[in-house]
Enzyme design. Structure first.
Site, PDB file in Angstrom:
ATOM      1  N   GLY A   1      -3.895   1.529   3.252  1.00  0.00           N
ATOM      2  CA  GLY A   1      -4.678   0.476   2.618  1.00  0.00           C
ATOM      3  C   GLY A   1      -4.435  -0.874   3.276  1.00  0.00           C
ATOM      4  O   GLY A   1      -4.981  -1.140   4.343  1.00  0.00           O
TER       5      GLY A   1
ATOM      6  N   SER B   1      -1.161   4.221   9.163  1.00  0.00           N
ATOM      7  CA  SER B   1      -1.982   3.021   9.094  1.00  0.00           C
ATOM      8  C   SER B   1      -1.181   1.903   8.404  1.00  0.00           C
ATOM      9  O   SER B   1      -0.104   1.554   8.864  1.00  0.00           O
ATOM     10  CB  SER B   1      -3.305   3.338   8.380  1.00  0.00           C
ATOM     11  OG  SER B   1      -4.264   2.340   8.623  1.00  0.00           O
ATOM     12  N   TRP B   2      -1.662   1.358   7.272  1.00  0.00           N
ATOM     13  CA  TRP B   2      -0.845   0.371   6.560  1.00  0.00           C
ATOM     14  C   TRP B   2       0.500   0.968   6.157  1.00  0.00           C
ATOM     15  O   TRP B   2       1.525   0.282   6.148  1.00  0.00           O
ATOM     16  CB  TRP B   2      -1.566  -0.161   5.321  1.00  0.00           C
ATOM     17  CG  TRP B   2      -0.605  -0.829   4.377  1.00  0.00           C
ATOM     18  CD1 TRP B   2      -0.118  -0.345   3.198  1.00  0.00           C
ATOM     19  CD2 TRP B   2       0.067  -2.086   4.588  1.00  0.00           C
ATOM     20  NE1 TRP B   2       0.802  -1.206   2.653  1.00  0.00           N
ATOM     21  CE2 TRP B   2       0.932  -2.290   3.493  1.00  0.00           C
ATOM     22  CE3 TRP B   2       0.011  -3.049   5.601  1.00  0.00           C
ATOM     23  CZ2 TRP B   2       1.735  -3.417   3.371  1.00  0.00           C
ATOM     24  CZ3 TRP B   2       0.816  -4.181   5.482  1.00  0.00           C
ATOM     25  CH2 TRP B   2       1.665  -4.357   4.373  1.00  0.00           C
TER      26      TRP B   2
ATOM     27  N   ASP C   1      -8.550   6.139  18.520  1.00  0.00           N
ATOM     28  CA  ASP C   1      -8.434   5.507  17.210  1.00  0.00           C
ATOM     29  C   ASP C   1      -9.077   4.123  17.279  1.00  0.00           C
ATOM     30  O   ASP C   1      -8.566   3.208  17.913  1.00  0.00           O
ATOM     31  CB  ASP C   1      -6.945   5.384  16.838  1.00  0.00           C
ATOM     32  CG  ASP C   1      -6.722   4.928  15.411  1.00  0.00           C
ATOM     33  OD1 ASP C   1      -7.597   4.245  14.855  1.00  0.00           O
ATOM     34  OD2 ASP C   1      -5.641   5.232  14.857  1.00  0.00           O
TER      35      ASP C   1
END
Length: 319
Positions: A43, A115-116, A270
């Site tokens: 997120g 990710s986050w 990515d």
């Protein structure tokens, strides 16, 4: 999906008071006497997902998952008017992880994030290296201004021009020089329709570029208002503050991870988190291993991603 372990349910769960009026939802699954591992969702603000348990051998691991402040089943949720984002920062989340570790009686744990979740994993591990046994990261993101510019201010637009036009649509032309700031203002608009439209457009952009081959299912999931509104609000709160990190801090301080084995699983294509970040982190982190997947983007279901994560976690299960 053959690379995933069978679905399991938690055998323990609860709510942990972490101060500032926040209570974190947490759960534990797998072997109660197994190797501890904590999962950090992305997120920020997306909340934990049951699929994340399935990366781990349930006979070998004690799998800890939790919803970060304002997300998922933690309270107050970001959609609650009582939610105070002033007490929702990277360093609050790092402190929350320590409270949860102590609450569960864990000495050291493997830290897993994408990710986050990779950003938070690095911030935590560099702050508390003695509490980390290993690290597995996917789609590496460190919240540098250059990374945020790539995603939200025009870099990835060169690969997805049609989707970029949709992303720009809610933003007045004279405010497009700082799209994160413009979207933050839209999310604070008193008109709920303006907030909803902005959140959906902002979130849909990430859904459009998350997989190496664009998939309608991802875009639809990210565009659902019930997901998009809280997701956009928390993420924009973090990103307009640079995640409370110095530029390049997490790569600069990667030497603090020396002695902690780590695997970085990264899609070569990515578009959300380009592989240069994973490469630079790998070069700065003694003992890390970079796995670059030639046919994958950012999505967890892109080719080779699940198999590479399982290989890393199965390897650490034996240490």
């Amino acid at each position: 999906m053959d690379e995933l372990y069978p679905a399991i349910t938690p055998h323990e769960h609860g709510m942990l008071d972490v101060g500032d009026g926040n209570r974190l939802y947490w759960e534990v699954s797998g072997n109660p006497d197994g190797k501890p591992a904590v999962v950090l969702h992305g997120g920020p603000g997306s909340g934990s997902a049951p699929l994340s348990r399935r990366h781990f051998d349930p006979a070998a691991y004690r799998i800890v998952m939790f919803d970060q402040r304002g997300a998922g089943r933690s309270t107050p949720h970001v959609s609650d008017p009582e939610a105070d984002l002033a007490t929702n920062t990277t360093w609050h989340l790092v402190a929350d992880m320590e409270r949860l570790r102590e609450h569960l009686g864990i000495e050291r744990w493997l830290v897993f994030g994408g990710s986050w979740g990779a950003t938070l994993a690095l911030a935590y591990a560099e702050s508390h290296p003695a509490r980390v046994s290993e690290i597995v990261l996917r789609g590496v993101f460190t919240a540098r201004p250059s990374e945020l510019t790539w995603i939200y201010n025009g870099g990835a637009a060169h690969l997805f021009p049609v989707e970029w036009a949709d992303y720009l649509a809610p933003v007045p032309e004279d405010e497009r020089g700082d799209l994160l700031g413009a979207y933050r203002r839209l999310l604070d608009d008193p008109d709920p329709d303006v907030r909803r439209r902005a959140a959906v457009s902002w979130s849909a952009w990430e859904g459009a570029i998350v997989s190496v081959v664009p998939q309608a299912g991802y875009r639809a999931g990210y565009s659902a208002p019930a997901f998009a509104v809280p997701f956009a609000r928390i993420a924009l709160h973090y990103f307009t503050h640079g995640a409370w990190l110095d530029d390049g801090q997490l790569i600069r301080d990667a030497g603090k991870l020396a002695g902690i084995p780590g695997v970085l699983v990264q899609g070569r294509y990515d578009a959300v988190c380009p592989p240069v970040t994973a490469y630079e982190l790998h070069r700065s982190w003694p003992g890390s291993r970079l796995v670059l997947l030639d046919h994958a983007g950012h999505a967890i279901t892109d080719p080779g991603m699940l198999a590479a994560l399982r290989e890393a976690l199965d390897g650490f299960a034996r240490t």
